[in-house]
Design an enzyme around this catalytic site. Structure first.
Site, PDB file in Angstrom:
ATOM      1  N   SER A 144       0.859  -1.176   0.000  1.00 15.33           N
ATOM      2  CA  SER A 144       0.000   0.000   0.000  1.00 15.33           C
ATOM      3  C   SER A 144       0.894   1.224   0.000  1.00 15.33           C
ATOM      4  O   SER A 144       2.077   1.151   0.383  1.00 15.33           O
ATOM      5  CB  SER A 144      -0.877   0.003   1.258  1.00 15.33           C
ATOM      6  OG  SER A 144      -1.462   1.272   1.485  1.00 15.33           O
ATOM      7  N   TYR A 157      -1.637   0.095  10.723  1.00 12.33           N
ATOM      8  CA  TYR A 157      -1.712  -0.324   9.329  1.00 12.33           C
ATOM      9  C   TYR A 157      -0.456   0.113   8.574  1.00 12.33           C
ATOM     10  O   TYR A 157       0.141  -0.677   7.832  1.00 12.33           O
ATOM     11  CB  TYR A 157      -2.949   0.289   8.678  1.00 12.33           C
ATOM     12  CG  TYR A 157      -3.142  -0.085   7.232  1.00 12.33           C
ATOM     13  CD1 TYR A 157      -3.557  -1.361   6.866  1.00 12.33           C
ATOM     14  CD2 TYR A 157      -2.915   0.844   6.215  1.00 12.33           C
ATOM     15  CE1 TYR A 157      -3.728  -1.710   5.532  1.00 12.33           C
ATOM     16  CE2 TYR A 157      -3.092   0.513   4.890  1.00 12.33           C
ATOM     17  CZ  TYR A 157      -3.500  -0.761   4.544  1.00 12.33           C
ATOM     18  OH  TYR A 157      -3.671  -1.097   3.228  1.00 12.33           O
TER      19      TYR A 157
END
Length: 254
Positions: A144, A157
């Site tokens: 990501s 995250y």
């Protein structure tokens, strides 16, 4: 851009929807036989049926990558049912939302358990089988922009995706002479069922206006990079962390 994946067998994790389902279809459309895995067996069975009805070849297996001991049997089953293992797409992931002062120990552990631990052990089990079979394997970890960009309120995250990026480089180095290409793809924001309620809100619109192009990406924007990294074009690409984000992680805002 396409890739000739005829005769290849791919396993993809976390493919019950969103990018995972998109990637499963893309693999099948380019000729690969696909083992689709996720926790929601009903969803992936429907997807496998769709691919088979369209002339592809797909099977569906229930798998929670947080259970490291369940990964090897799933890969063994894919090898047995589909005749090999050439490609692993480590797509399974969870969000890990929560401010650092608020996130629970359980939620933090779950984020790293799926995003990092699951990625590591799936890659390891796939590599063992690819090396034993002597194939030029492809392992693609879906990271990501959070691997290199601070996303507010998502410290767990971001930490987990940064770990995925470094794992990718470490495993690529370790297996460089074993015929494996290990890379990571870092997508920007794409509207999925996980985040679609956020974008119409005031906060979501503010975030969107902060992107240089003031828009979200489509899943298809990842196709060219994805197919390059799982296909023959990755013969000389390993240890790469490739960002496809429509400029969203560029500094300075919109």
């Amino acid at each position: 851009m396409g890739a000739d994946l005829k005769g290849k067998v791919a396993v993809i994790t976390g493919a019950s929807g969103g990018l995972g389902a998109h990637f499963a279809r893309l693999l099948a459309q380019n000729g690969a036989a696909v083992a689709i895995t996720a926790r929601r067996v009903d969803k992936i069975q429907t997807l496998a049926d769709e691919i088979n009805a369209s002339g592809g070849r797909a099977v569906a297996y229930g798998l929670d990558v947080a259970d490291a001991h369940a990964i090897a049997p799933a890969l063994d089953r894919a090898q047995s049912d589909l005749g090999g293992l050439d490609i692993l797409v480590n797509n399974a992931g969870v969000g890990g939302e929560g401010l650092a002062l608020d996130i629970s120990v359980e939620d933090f552990d779950n984020t790293f358990g799926v995003n990092v631990r699951g990625t590591f052990f799936a890659a390891r089990e796939a590599a063992r089988r690819m090396i034993a079979a002597g194939v030029e394997g492809r392992i693609l970890n879906i990271a990501s922009i959070a691997s290199h960009t601070v996303l507010p309120g998502l410290s767990a995250y971001c930490g987990s995706k940064a770990s995925v990026a470094m794992l990718t480089r470490s495993l690529a180095r370790e297996w460089a002479r074993r015929g494996l290409a290990v890379n990571a793809l870092c997508p920007g924001y794409i509207e999925t069922a996980i985040n679609d309620a956020w974008w119409p809100t005031e906060g979501g619109q503010k975030q969107l206006k902060g992107f240089p192009r003031r828009r979200l990406m489509d899943a298809s924007d990842l196709d060219a990079a994805f197919l390059m990294l799982v296909g023959p074009a990755a013969a000389a690409i390993t240890g790469s962390i490739i960002t496809v984000d429509d400029g969203q992680s560029l500094p300075g805002g919109g």
